[in-house]
Structure formats: structure tokens, C-alpha cells
Design a protein around this motif. Structure first.
Motif, PDB file in Angstrom:
ATOM      1  N   ASN A   3       0.679  -1.339   0.026  1.00 10.50           N
ATOM      2  CA  ASN A   3      -0.039  -0.152  -0.081  1.00 10.50           C
ATOM      3  C   ASN A   3       0.748   1.268   0.080  1.00 10.50           C
ATOM      4  O   ASN A   3       1.513   1.599   1.072  1.00 10.50           O
ATOM      5  CB  ASN A   3      -0.997  -0.123   1.198  1.00 10.50           C
ATOM      6  CG  ASN A   3      -2.280  -0.982   1.141  1.00 10.50           C
ATOM      7  OD1 ASN A   3      -2.632  -1.136   0.001  1.00 10.50           O
ATOM      8  ND2 ASN A   3      -2.269  -1.598   2.196  1.00 10.50           N
ATOM      9  N   VAL A  28      -8.822   7.702  -2.451  1.00  6.08           N
ATOM     10  CA  VAL A  28      -9.262   6.696  -1.596  1.00  6.08           C
ATOM     11  C   VAL A  28     -10.211   7.458  -0.668  1.00  6.08           C
ATOM     12  O   VAL A  28      -9.988   8.131   0.094  1.00  6.08           O
ATOM     13  CB  VAL A  28      -8.432   5.842  -0.855  1.00  6.08           C
ATOM     14  CG1 VAL A  28      -9.112   4.878   0.446  1.00  6.08           C
ATOM     15  CG2 VAL A  28      -7.368   5.100  -1.609  1.00  6.08           C
ATOM     16  N   LYS A  31     -14.439   7.050   5.529  1.00  5.52           N
ATOM     17  CA  LYS A  31     -15.341   5.988   5.773  1.00  5.52           C
ATOM     18  C   LYS A  31     -16.804   6.542   5.248  1.00  5.52           C
ATOM     19  O   LYS A  31     -17.977   5.694   5.287  1.00  5.52           O
ATOM     20  CB  LYS A  31     -15.401   5.445   7.232  1.00  5.52           C
ATOM     21  CG  LYS A  31     -15.799   6.858   8.025  1.00  5.52           C
ATOM     22  CD  LYS A  31     -15.541   6.057   9.588  1.00  5.52           C
ATOM     23  CE  LYS A  31     -16.130   7.242  10.553  1.00  5.52           C
ATOM     24  NZ  LYS A  31     -16.192   6.748  11.884  1.00  5.52           N
ATOM     25  N   ASP A 103      -9.131   5.416   8.238  1.00 11.51           N
ATOM     26  CA  ASP A 103     -10.016   5.152   7.084  1.00 11.51           C
ATOM     27  C   ASP A 103      -9.575   4.195   5.927  1.00 11.51           C
ATOM     28  O   ASP A 103     -10.340   3.231   5.427  1.00 11.51           O
ATOM     29  CB  ASP A 103     -10.792   6.342   6.623  1.00 11.51           C
ATOM     30  CG  ASP A 103     -11.547   7.175   7.600  1.00 11.51           C
ATOM     31  OD1 ASP A 103     -11.999   6.640   8.628  1.00 11.51           O
ATOM     32  OD2 ASP A 103     -12.243   8.213   7.126  1.00 11.51           O
ATOM     33  N   GLU A 105      -6.810   2.309   6.145  1.00  8.95           N
ATOM     34  CA  GLU A 105      -6.488   0.640   6.533  1.00  8.95           C
ATOM     35  C   GLU A 105      -7.703   0.042   6.868  1.00  8.95           C
ATOM     36  O   GLU A 105      -7.610  -1.402   6.812  1.00  8.95           O
ATOM     37  CB  GLU A 105      -5.641   0.793   7.498  1.00  8.95           C
ATOM     38  CG  GLU A 105      -4.028   1.669   7.338  1.00  8.95           C
ATOM     39  CD  GLU A 105      -3.092   1.355   8.538  1.00  8.95           C
ATOM     40  OE1 GLU A 105      -3.676   1.356   9.716  1.00  8.95           O
ATOM     41  OE2 GLU A 105      -2.016   1.611   8.244  1.00  8.95           O
ATOM     42  N   ALA A 106      -8.923   0.409   7.080  1.00  7.31           N
ATOM     43  CA  ALA A 106      -9.942  -0.352   7.222  1.00  7.31           C
ATOM     44  C   ALA A 106     -10.375  -0.981   6.212  1.00  7.31           C
ATOM     45  O   ALA A 106     -11.397  -1.987   6.149  1.00  7.31           O
ATOM     46  CB  ALA A 106     -11.113   0.534   7.888  1.00  7.31           C
ATOM     47  N   VAL A 107     -10.145  -0.593   4.948  1.00  4.71           N
ATOM     48  CA  VAL A 107     -10.466  -0.972   3.678  1.00  4.71           C
ATOM     49  C   VAL A 107      -9.243  -1.868   3.304  1.00  4.71           C
ATOM     50  O   VAL A 107      -9.486  -3.071   2.763  1.00  4.71           O
ATOM     51  CB  VAL A 107     -10.979  -0.162   2.652  1.00  4.71           C
ATOM     52  CG1 VAL A 107     -11.097  -0.700   1.422  1.00  4.71           C
ATOM     53  CG2 VAL A 107     -11.916   0.879   3.265  1.00  4.71           C
ATOM     54  N   TYR A 108      -8.171  -1.336   3.154  1.00  7.82           N
ATOM     55  CA  TYR A 108      -7.032  -1.840   2.254  1.00  7.82           C
ATOM     56  C   TYR A 108      -5.935  -2.540   3.184  1.00  7.82           C
ATOM     57  O   TYR A 108      -4.975  -3.131   2.556  1.00  7.82           O
ATOM     58  CB  TYR A 108      -6.436  -0.705   1.581  1.00  7.82           C
ATOM     59  CG  TYR A 108      -7.191  -0.200   0.345  1.00  7.82           C
ATOM     60  CD1 TYR A 108      -7.376  -0.950  -0.679  1.00  7.82           C
ATOM     61  CD2 TYR A 108      -7.840   0.827   0.595  1.00  7.82           C
ATOM     62  CE1 TYR A 108      -7.995  -0.436  -1.850  1.00  7.82           C
ATOM     63  CE2 TYR A 108      -8.742   1.310  -0.662  1.00  7.82           C
ATOM     64  CZ  TYR A 108      -8.806   0.576  -1.683  1.00  7.82           C
ATOM     65  OH  TYR A 108      -9.507   1.057  -2.906  1.00  7.82           O
TER      66      TYR A 108
END
Length: 498
Positions: A3, A28, A31, A103, A105-108
Motif C-alpha cells: 500500500n 481513496v 469512511k 479510514d 487501513e479499514a479497507v486496504y
């Protein structure tokens, strides 16, 4: 998965971008699904912290718990007291960065490496403060990059045109302004100069709206305007409306007040003039007139104002170019730069191919020198060691001598200035200290001073007694004067960022 991200840490809004598997940068969303996050922090009485849109909603109503626009104070001795805790621009910025990080790291998943942008006219102290904020937020900061340079990268790598010439990047954001001139040929970017105003942006235009409404309200009612009846958010809404309409209505305590674009442009003419003066200075630095610019690239949300476009059309005789979303181009360029500086082994073949398609050369944003005694004049003067617009990375050495027999110390200083000045009273001293000498030698012993400016935008300085070999080596960092900064005692994990 690797990332690699870039962050535009803005005065009013921030954004984060990621280089995708195909090698292309992409914003990106946070949230809440929004591409930009307000750089606003609200402290709650339960010890938690709101960052972003929810915090912004409280502006004008809960200002005693709000902290915003801290970017304008980065590197300065400014504090904010909230619920018995002292904060600084560094700690507040770390909370904004932590929000973006959470926000993302919650996805990726975990961020591997990151580049954070800074205004081209940011001082060394402000750059170091930005790095400290990233560190407190738990980010592995590889580099910083100047915002207009990041925008130029995004433009060069995503443009479908064959670029060849000198380009002006006009970056008017929420709180700062820069004009950068770069030579771009295909995907090769050579930054030649930058000029700007550290405290000029959309917020200053918003304040002019508030002044207009306040005056009209006073005239209509005889009363002073209650700030809670017309908040900075209301002023921003009026400004946005005037970008597409000739007039807008301000509804204040039962009054409906008309604000016209003509009134707004008259009230903000001095702000536009400040920006124009920086553009003219940048052109002078490069030694060309406006006709020598191939295109003017608009960066920053405040460039949406029609008066900005008209100003540039007047100066350059051509329509400036809006490339993509002006709020997002800086973050996109930052992630490109992050991937460019990442070990190629951490990139997949498509990412690696994209990052091999360009080159970037930056320029020093200031004159950096030292104070010495000029025996011919009988007074102290400044000698510049690194000149503004020198290509980075660079390293230069100047030679001096001791003044007295049996001298046991030399006063050392590092100065910074936006112009070529030799008066010590006209420059900023960004570090001072002492180099101890052995003594026992006659006057005229050689002292060698070397400054290096690195690609990550920071400086190293070395003061050397050539006779003994003794050295004083300085990495310019916040708190380098020996004082203990508040940030050292700050625990970002003590605050839950929502």
C-alpha cells in the motif's frame, strides 16, 4: 499487498491517494464515502475526538472545542488548550493524519509507505513539523513533496497531450498559495522556481464574505452580527454559490441579505493582487514573461472562483487549464512520488513500469546562509551558501577564518530568506549554536561550512574546524535549540479519533 499512498494534508481539506495494482493513482474515499476530509478537529468531553465532516458541522457553534487551519501555524510556537490538555499544530495534524490512516487501513490494510505534501514556501521548521505529525500518527513517512510539484506530476503522468515547455502551476488552496514554474518534457519534470504566500487561501476569501454580510446586517438592523447566526460554513456556502451565480442570499436572524459577485470581487481584489505578485515574481526568477508559459494548471479548490480564472487570463492571455478535480491532484501526485521512491522490489510489474516513465528534479525554496563578520565593512553580514532555486539534491561549501588569536569558539548560525539578502536583521535565523575550538592558534584559522539539501526537503549543515577536525553537525529539526517540545509527551493513542 503493498500500500503506497500519498497524502495532501491541507489547511481546510485533506485527501489520501493510493497507487493501484495497475500502477495508476486513485483517491481513496473516507469512511463516509467522500474523497476529501475536512481538516477540522473537535474535542468531546468524554475524551474522544471527531475529525472531518462531523467536526466541521460544529464550526460557529462549538468553537471552544474546535481546532482548525493549523497548517498555517506549522513550525510556529502555537498552542491550543482543550479539556486541560495542551496541543500544538503538530499534534492536531497528527490526529487528521490518523483519521486518514484509519479510514484507509479499514479497507486496504496497513500502509506500507507514504509521502505527505507541503506548500512550496513552507519553511524548514514547518516541513519538520509535518514529518513529526506523520510520525505521531503512526505513518512511515518516506518523503515530503511540494504541493505544486505533486500536482505537476499528476498532470504530466495523466495528460494525454505531449507536454513540452514551461508550465505554471497555480495552487490556491484553503489556506496557502504557491505558483511554481516547471519545465515539462514528456514525463520529465524540472521544477525551476516557486513563489507564494504562506497565509493566503479560501479562508481569507470566506472572511471577506463575512465582512460583507456583517456590514449589510448592521445597515439593515443597526445591530452587530452574531457569529453564531452566520458561521464560517455559511460564508463558504455563499462563496461557492457566487462561483456559479451573480448573487447569493445570506439568511441571518430573519434577514435576507443579497451578496453579489461584484461586491465579493471588489472586497477580495487585494487578495488576488497578492497572488498575482507571486506569479510575477516566479516569472522574474525564471527570466521569462507570461508569453513563455505553455499552459497554466489550476490546483486547489479555491481556483474555482471566476475571479481567479479572469486574473490568469489577464496575465497570460490564455484560459488556464483545469485538469481533473483541483481538490485531488496534489494527493494523486503524492502517491505517484511515493511509488517512484519505493524500492522497485516492492512494486509489481505494472507499477514498476509506470514509475520508470518519469523523472523529477526539485529546486530549493529559499536562500540558506550563515552570519559572519565582514572585516572590510567592520560589521556582520549574511553569506548565502545554498541559493534559492538550486537543483536538489545539492551540497555547497564556503570557507571562513577565525578573527582572533587564541580563539576558543565560533558562533554558528543557519539563516533562511526568500530573497538574496546580506543584512542579518532581514533574515530568519533557523538555528544557532557554537563550535568549540582547541585554542592556542593565531587568527586566520580555516573554518569550513557545508550545507546539503536533500531530496526529502530537509537540510544538513556542518561547521568544521579544519585545523583540529572538530565538527558541529546539524540536522534541522523541531526543538533542536535544546528545548523539549510538547509533542514528545503527546500520546496520539490516548485520543480515539472518529
Amino acid at each position: 499487498m503493498t500500500n503506497i499512498v500519498g497524502i495532501d494534508l491541507g489547511t481546510t481539506f485533506s485527501a489520501i491517494s493510493r497507487v493501484e495494482e495497475a500502477g495508476k493513482p486513485k483517491i481513496v474515499p473516507n469512511k463516509d464515502g467522500k474523497n476529501i476530509t475536512p481538516s477540522v478537529v473537535e474535542f468531546l468531553d468524554d475524551g474522544s475526538v471527531l475529525v472531518g465532516d462531523e467536526a466541521k458541522k460544529s464550526i460557529g457553534y462549538n468553537d471552544e472545542n474546535i481546532v482548525q487551519e493549523v497548517k498555517r501555524s506549522m513550525g510556529e510556537d502555537v498552542t491550543y488548550e482543550r479539556f486541560g490538555t495542551t496541543h500544538t499544530p503538530i499534534t492536531i495534524s497528527s490526529m487528521i493524519l490518523k483519521k486518514l490512516k484509519q479510514d484507509f487501513e479499514a479497507v486496504y490494510g496497513e500502509i506500507t509507505s507514504v509521502v505527505v505534501t507541503v506548500p512550496a514556501n513552507f519553511s524548514n521548521d514547518a516541513r519538520e513539523a509535518t514529518k513529526k505529525a506523520a510520525e505521531l500518527a503512526g505513518l512511515k513517512l518516506e518523503h515530503t513533496i511540494n504541493e505544486p510539484t505533486a500536482a505537476a506530476l499528476a498532470y504530466a503522468l495523466q495528460s494525454e497531450s505531449n507536454l513540452n515547455g514551461k508550465y505554471a502551476i497555480y495552487d490556491l488552496g484553503g489556506g496557502t498559495f504557491d505558483c511554481t514554474i516547471a519545465t515539462i518534457k514528456d514525463k520529465n519534470i524540472d521544477v525551476e522556481t516557486s513563489e507564494g504566500v504562506n497565509k493566503l487561501g479560501g479562508k481569507d476569501f470566506d472572511e471577506k464574505i463575512t465582512e460583507i454580510v456583517s456590514s449589510k446586517y448592521k445597515e439593515a438592523t443597526g445591530q452587530d452580527l452574531d457569529p453564531k447566526e452566520f458561521t464560517p460554513n455559511d460564508a463558504e456556502d455563499i462563496k461557492i454559490s457566487l462561483s456559479s451565480k451573480d448573487s447569493a442570499k445570506a439568511r441571518v436572524a430573519g434577514q435576507v441579505l443579497d451578496v453579489t459577485r461584484e461586491e465579493f470581487e471588489a472586497a477580495t481584489s487585494t487578495l488576488i493582487t497578492k497572488a498575482e505578485m507571486s506569479v510575477e515574481a516566479a516569472l522574474r526568477n525564471v527570466g521569462i514573461d507570461a508569453s513563455g508559459i505553455e499552459d497554466v494548471i489550476l490546483v486547489g479548490g479555491s481556483t474555482r472562483m471566476p475571479m481567479v480564472v479572469e486574473s490568469l487570463k489577464k496575465m497570460f492571455g490564455k484560459e488556464p487549464k483545469l485538469f481533473g478535480n483541483p481538490d485531488e491532484s496534489v494527493a494523486l501526485g503524492a502517491s505517484i512520488y511515493a511509488a517512484h521512491n519505493t524500492n522497485s522490489e516492492d512494486l509489481n510489474p505494472l507499477q514498476r513500469q509506470q514509475m520508470q516513465n518519469f523523472s523529477l528534479t526539485e529546486a530549493a525554496p529559499f536562500y540558506f546562509g550563515t552570519i559572519y563578520y565582514n572585516t572590510d565593512e567592520g560589521k556582520t553580514r549574511v553569506r548565502n551558501i545554498i541559493n534559492k532555486d538550486e537543483k536538489i539534491p545539492c551540497e555547497f561549501t564556503e570557507n571562513f577564518v577565525t578573527r582572533h588569536d587564541n580563539q576558543t569558539a565560533v558562533d554558528c548560525s543557519v539563516t533562511q530568506a526568500g530573497a538574496d539578502l546580506d543584512d542579518p536583521d532581514m533574515v530568519q535565523i533557523i538555528w544557532d549554536g557554537t563550535l568549540d575550538l582547541e585554542g592556542g592558534y593565531p587568527a586566520g584559522q580555516p573554518i569550513q561550512i557545508t550545507y546539503g539539501y536533500k531530496e526529502d526537503g530537509t537540510m544538513t549543515c556542518r561547521f568544521k574546524d579544519v585545523t583540529s577536525g572538530a565538527e558541529k553537525n546539524i540536522d534541522l529539526t523541531i526543538g533542536s535549540d535544546g528545548g523539549k517540545p510538547l509533542e514528545d509527551e503527546f500520546d496520539p493513542d490516548a485520543f480515539q479519533v472518529d
